[in-house]
Design an enzyme around this catalytic site. Structure first.
Site, PDB file in Angstrom:
ATOM      1  N   GLU A 148       0.949  -0.981   0.058  1.00 29.72           N
ATOM      2  CA  GLU A 148       0.098  -0.086   0.015  1.00 29.72           C
ATOM      3  C   GLU A 148       0.918   1.078   0.051  1.00 29.72           C
ATOM      4  O   GLU A 148       1.827   1.229   0.644  1.00 29.72           O
ATOM      5  CB  GLU A 148      -0.924   0.025   1.236  1.00 29.72           C
ATOM      6  CG  GLU A 148      -1.940   1.112   1.407  1.00 29.72           C
ATOM      7  CD  GLU A 148      -2.586   0.947   2.485  1.00 29.72           C
ATOM      8  OE1 GLU A 148      -3.369   2.351   2.698  1.00 29.72           O
ATOM      9  OE2 GLU A 148      -2.738   0.008   3.321  1.00 29.72           O
ATOM     10  N   ARG A 162       4.683 -12.933   9.727  1.00 27.89           N
ATOM     11  CA  ARG A 162       5.206 -11.392   9.635  1.00 27.89           C
ATOM     12  C   ARG A 162       6.510 -11.359  10.205  1.00 27.89           C
ATOM     13  O   ARG A 162       6.607 -12.369  11.284  1.00 27.89           O
ATOM     14  CB  ARG A 162       4.347 -10.448  10.446  1.00 27.89           C
ATOM     15  CG  ARG A 162       3.901  -9.141   9.863  1.00 27.89           C
ATOM     16  CD  ARG A 162       2.747  -8.357  10.729  1.00 27.89           C
ATOM     17  NE  ARG A 162       1.908  -8.168   9.797  1.00 27.89           N
ATOM     18  CZ  ARG A 162       2.051  -7.098   8.919  1.00 27.89           C
ATOM     19  NH1 ARG A 162       3.037  -6.161   9.070  1.00 27.89           N
ATOM     20  NH2 ARG A 162       1.157  -6.678   7.963  1.00 27.89           N
ATOM     21  N   LYS A 169       4.229   1.248   9.321  1.00 33.08           N
ATOM     22  CA  LYS A 169       4.401   2.299   8.636  1.00 33.08           C
ATOM     23  C   LYS A 169       3.628   3.480   9.496  1.00 33.08           C
ATOM     24  O   LYS A 169       4.229   4.613   9.453  1.00 33.08           O
ATOM     25  CB  LYS A 169       3.714   2.057   7.376  1.00 33.08           C
ATOM     26  CG  LYS A 169       4.606   1.250   6.080  1.00 33.08           C
ATOM     27  CD  LYS A 169       4.056   1.241   4.798  1.00 33.08           C
ATOM     28  CE  LYS A 169       2.979   0.180   5.144  1.00 33.08           C
ATOM     29  NZ  LYS A 169       2.453  -0.129   3.484  1.00 33.08           N
TER      30      LYS A 169
HETATM   31  P1  ATP Z   1       2.483  -2.086   7.857  1.00 30.92           P
HETATM   32  O1  ATP Z   1       2.047  -2.567   9.089  1.00 30.92           O
HETATM   33  O2  ATP Z   1       4.367  -1.874   7.988  1.00 30.92           O
HETATM   34  O3  ATP Z   1       1.971  -0.810   7.215  1.00 30.92           O
HETATM   35  P2  ATP Z   1       1.211  -3.737   5.743  1.00 30.92           P
HETATM   36  O4  ATP Z   1       1.197  -5.167   5.894  1.00 30.92           O
HETATM   37  O5  ATP Z   1      -0.046  -2.776   6.042  1.00 30.92           O
HETATM   38  O6  ATP Z   1       2.461  -3.291   6.803  1.00 30.92           O
HETATM   39  P3  ATP Z   1       1.748  -3.426   3.028  1.00 30.92           P
HETATM   40  O7  ATP Z   1       2.031  -2.254   2.134  1.00 30.92           O
HETATM   41  O8  ATP Z   1       0.223  -3.538   2.704  1.00 30.92           O
HETATM   42  O9  ATP Z   1       2.144  -3.037   4.543  1.00 30.92           O
HETATM   43  O10 ATP Z   1       2.440  -4.644   2.758  1.00 30.92           O
HETATM   44  C1  ATP Z   1       2.818  -5.183   1.446  1.00 30.92           C
HETATM   45  C2  ATP Z   1       3.382  -6.549   1.659  1.00 30.92           C
HETATM   46  O11 ATP Z   1       4.353  -6.671   2.594  1.00 30.92           O
HETATM   47  C3  ATP Z   1       2.065  -7.306   2.106  1.00 30.92           C
HETATM   48  O12 ATP Z   1       2.008  -8.531   1.572  1.00 30.92           O
HETATM   49  C4  ATP Z   1       2.418  -7.840   3.823  1.00 30.92           C
HETATM   50  O13 ATP Z   1       1.713  -8.805   4.165  1.00 30.92           O
HETATM   51  C5  ATP Z   1       4.017  -7.765   3.425  1.00 30.92           C
HETATM   52  N1  ATP Z   1       4.596  -7.208   4.870  1.00 30.92           N
HETATM   53  C6  ATP Z   1       4.297  -6.122   5.464  1.00 30.92           C
HETATM   54  N2  ATP Z   1       5.234  -6.234   6.641  1.00 30.92           N
HETATM   55  C7  ATP Z   1       5.689  -7.207   6.682  1.00 30.92           C
HETATM   56  C8  ATP Z   1       6.324  -8.042   7.923  1.00 30.92           C
HETATM   57  N3  ATP Z   1       6.830  -7.257   8.940  1.00 30.92           N
HETATM   58  N4  ATP Z   1       6.822  -9.087   7.459  1.00 30.92           N
HETATM   59  C9  ATP Z   1       6.589  -9.776   6.393  1.00 30.92           C
HETATM   60  N5  ATP Z   1       5.848  -9.355   5.489  1.00 30.92           N
HETATM   61  C10 ATP Z   1       5.470  -8.303   5.700  1.00 30.92           C
HETATM   62 MG    MG Z   2      -1.619  -2.292   4.923  1.00 30.46          MG
END
Ligand code: ATP
Ligand code: MG
Length: 553
Positions: free
Chosen positions: A33, A257, A267
């Protein structure tokens, strides 16, 4: 040990699917995102998605999951692309979920026509109240029985902008008694009169995650949609949707994760650190972002090695940042050019050295026999590190003290004759004698010394700013502590030395080069502030000083 790397469970699933002929080739996607910069957690997802597709001859798409108009920005899109490329991965197609808005709308209409979606006028509070609990079934909304014609008309009017935010939603008609709460008529579309970074004001209804993500996978014919464990309950809805919109059968698989000790990974939290001024920017070298790590001097090789070592798991866990630093040291040891830099100078005068400055040779990198050598000026006046001299040393102090001898790296053995002091008793310089026959490489002096010091010749020394970084947080898992995570920020995580003395070859330092300052750590030029002057960031210490400190308690 066998040469073959062991398979992770995702690879086992893929191999099985290929064997059974379920798919002809593998397609994965990385779906960030664009609401922030990528962090090291994302790197594990990138490594996994791009890695497995490549291993099995398939490809990976980069898809921006930009269905939430409020938080997304073009700046983030650009940074994400830069970071994925820098990590060493190439995507096949670049997509935006917002490019599919028209198709997603058509899918929703298809569901309405099948009697599988309805427009609900309830408020979000009412919808929540009717959801039930995990042990009690939910209640049907009074709008659940609307006719297909009415639903089609209302949904069209929602799109046309006839209703204000929150007035109505589109819900899937699944099962209000399902054991899986997510299946209790999930909301698919909401009204939001908001400007979107790509579609502008074209839309005032936006699909929810469950309506956007599975169909987007399906449109791209993604075979293995890899996401993190919190999406397990969504998998049932994922399958339900794709079956009912009669589109390509993508499948979702979950992995754990990855979080890193002594930092935070969301983020949203990283944005707070930037906005509240705890760090300078998203790419502050203390941040766990890819851009921060790049600026600090981490290499893509080291980050990929880290991802490989931790692999994929089924349970979320906190990975020791020490492992990441170990990977960084492993790689930098192989590629870093060796240099001498004195942080806290003490002048040494070689009283028996009467000639002009001479040029000595130092290897660029002892780990790489093709790396060649550099010239290092040597002369009568040198700087050594103040802490490398003690007037009254304890036992086993192998550095310099009155009457003691050390070797100067790549140069000569010297003996300390006298510590010269000012009227307050502070040591201002050392008077030493050098042993001419002890030159490194042609030493015939027969003298054995235990200590070797780094040094810089005074008249040729250049100055540089040096930034030393420490952990950004004082506790292992700030998100798991009581109170606000920001209360645990380490306020001493940056120490700036405005003028360190460096050997002159560093005048030509380049951004993509890595350096080991002997006995000091690994360093790289700062990629933002170096244009006006030389600024070096410490990437990592030579050894794990932190762990040692912790043990001392
Ligand atoms: P955040 O909480 O940091 O905003 P998010 O999952 O909302 O993380 P996205 O931009 O939606 O962030 O993530 C893109 C991809 O990266 C998704 O498939 C997500 O599952 C993966 N991802 C994000 N954070 C992690 C993590 N800490 N470990 C493994 N994969 C991750
Ligand atoms: Mg997200």
């Amino acid at each position: 040990m066998s040469e073959e790397k062991s398979h992770n469970f995702i690879e086992e699933i893929i191999e099985n699917d290929l064997k059974e002929g379920k798919y002809k080739s593998i397609v994965t996607r990385f779906p960030p995102e664009p609401n922030g910069y990528l962090h090291i957690g994302h790197a594990t997802s990138i490594w996994l998605n791009f890695g497995v597709a490549k291993k099995y001859g398939g490809y990976t798409n980069l898809r921006f999951d930009d269905t939430n108009p409020a938080t997304e920005e073009t700046e983030y899109v650009e940074s994400i692309k830069e970071d994925v490329k820098w990590l060493g991965y190439e995507w096949k197609n670049e997509h935006f979920a917002s490019d599919y808005f028209e198709q997603l709308y058509e899918f929703a209409v298809r569901l309405i026509k099948k009697g599988l979606a309805y427009v609900d006028d309830s408020t979000s509070e009412e919808i929540a109240a009717m959801k039930g609990t995990p042990t009690e079934p939910g209640k049907d909304s009074p709008f659940r029985g609307r006719s297909i014609e009415e639903n089609l008309r209302l949904f069209e009017e929602m799109r046309a902008g006839k209703y204000p935010d929150g007035a109505r939603v589109l819900r899937a008609k699944v099962d209000m008694a399902s054991h899986n709460m997510i299946m209790r008529d999930p909301v698919l579309y909401r009204i939001k009169h908001a400007h979107h970074h790509r579609t502008g004001d074209q839309w005032c209804i936006y699909p929810m995650y469950d309506m956007a993500h599975p169909p987007s996978d399906s449109i791209e014919e993604v075979t293995h949609s890899l996401c993190t464990m919190e999406f397990i309950p969504h998998r049932e809805l994922y399958d339900w949707l794709l079956e009912n919109i009669e589109s390509f059968p993508s499948h979702q698989y979950e992995f754990a994760r990855r979080n890193l000790s002594y930092t935070v990974m969301s983020k949203r939290k990283l944005l707070q650190l930037v906005q509240d001024g705890y760090v300078e920017s998203w790419d502050d070298p203390r941040m766990p972002t890819i851009s921060g790590m790049r600026r600090r001097g981490y290499t893509p090789e080291a980050i990929r090695d880290f991802c490989e070592r931790i692999g994929v798991a089924k349970r979320d866990n906190l990975v020791d940042v020490g492992l990441l630093e170990f990977c960084v040291r492993e790689h930098l040891n192989k590629v870093a050019l060796r240099r001498m830099v004195v942080f806290d100078p003490l002048k040494v005068v070689l009283t028996n050295y009467t000639g002009a400055v001479e040029m000595l040779e130092g290897e660029e990198n002892p780990e790489d026999e093709n790396s060649g050598s550099r010239e290092i000026p040597f002369g009568r006046e040198l700087y050594i590190e103040r802490e490398d001299f003690m007037e009254n040393p304890p036992k086993k102090f192998f550095r310099l003290f009155p009457g003691g001898m050390v070797r100067l790296k790549h140069a000569y053995i010297i003996r300390c004759d006298e510590a010269v002091k000012d009227e307050n008793g502070n040591i201002t310089e050392l008077h030493c004698t050098y042993i001419p026959e002890s030159k490194s490489g042609s030493d015939t002096s027969g003298i054995n010394v235990k200590g070797t010091l780094h040094w810089v010749e005074v008249t040729n020394a250049i100055t540089a700013e040096v930034r030393l970084y420490d952990r950004l947080f004082k506790v292992e898992d700030p998100s798991n502590e009581e109170g606000d995570f920001k209360d645990y920020v380490n306020t001493e995580s940056l120490q700036t030395l405005s003028a360190a003395y460096a050997e002159p070859s560093l005048k030509n330092a380049r951004l993509n080069e890595r350096y080991q300052f002997l006995r000091k750590g690994y360093f790289t030029l700062d990629n933002k502030d170096t244009y006006s002057r030389l600024v070096f960031n410490r990437t990592v210490t030579l050894k794990d000083a932190w762990a040692k400190e912790q043990k001392k308690g």
